[in-house]
Design an enzyme around this catalytic site. Structure first.
Site, short mmCIF file in Angstrom:
data_model
loop_
_atom_site.label_atom_id
_atom_site.label_comp_id
_atom_site.label_asym_id
_atom_site.label_seq_id
_atom_site.Cartn_x
_atom_site.Cartn_y
_atom_site.Cartn_z
N ALA A 129 0.84 -1.20 0.00
CA ALA A 129 0.00 0.00 0.00
C ALA A 129 0.87 1.24 0.00
CB ALA A 129 -0.92 0.01 1.22
N GLU A 140 -2.91 -11.87 -4.12
CA GLU A 140 -4.30 -11.63 -4.47
C GLU A 140 -4.50 -10.12 -4.60
OE1 GLU A 140 -4.07 -15.38 -2.18
OE2 GLU A 140 -3.64 -13.35 -1.52
N ASN A 160 -9.34 -3.55 -8.76
CA ASN A 160 -8.15 -2.71 -8.55
C ASN A 160 -7.21 -2.79 -9.76
OD1 ASN A 160 -5.92 -1.31 -7.66
ND2 ASN A 160 -5.88 -2.27 -5.63
N TYR A 182 1.42 -5.07 -11.19
CA TYR A 182 1.89 -6.45 -11.08
C TYR A 182 2.20 -7.05 -12.46
CZ TYR A 182 0.16 -5.95 -6.30
OH TYR A 182 -0.07 -5.51 -5.02
#
Length: 153
Positions: A75, A108, A113, A120
């Site tokens: 985050a 995950e 999102n 990723y």
């Protein structure tokens, strides 16, 4: 915005700022006790913070079991997103995995999102499945993504 990032292992003193980012980033945030366990008692875990000066602006964590890893969280404070902080943290987590001779990494991510999924994918993670109703508040599926690391390290 030009940032002078410093990446370090997460410490207990980082938790107030980490928890602030956690609450700003997730609808079902981890508790202080969860982070405390991860950084003081879980031998499988490595948690990092990204700092600019004295301010924690992002964090990430990884569990390593034998030659497999699981990115548990990543985050960035909303005011610092889209400035390469997430990319730097992900790079550092991948370095931790490579140094421990990990062969595959999974994570995950919320199905909605897309910014995280794009990050990723830029690192080579590929979607490999769905965990139905994995997230709550709101209920949502998770996309499971995986990265196979090369053995040439």
């Amino acid at each position: 915005m030009s940032l002078k990032l410093e990446l370090k292992l997460m410490e207990l003193k980082d938790l107030p700022q980490v928890l602030d980012i956690e609450k700003l980033s997730y609808t079902n945030p981890w508790s202080k006790a969860s982070f405390m366990y991860e950084i003081t008692e879980n031998p499988l875990a490595t948690y990092l913070v990204a700092r600019e000066g004295d301010k924690v602006i992002g964090y990430g964590g990884i569990w390593i079991v034998l030659d497999e890893a699981h990115i548990t969280t990543l985050a960035v404070h909303p005011a610092y997103r889209r400035n390469g902080v997430g990319k730097s943290l992900l790079n550092a987590l991948l370095d931790v995995a490579k140094n421990r001779k990990v062969r595959s990494i999974i994570l995950e991510v919320r199905a909605s999102n897309f910014p995280a999924q794009n990050l990723y994918q830029k690192f080579g993670f590929k979607p490999i499945g769905i965990r139905k109703k994995y997230y709550s508040r709101p209920e949502e599926d998770a996309i499971v993504m995986s990265l196979e690391l090369k053995e040439d390290y």
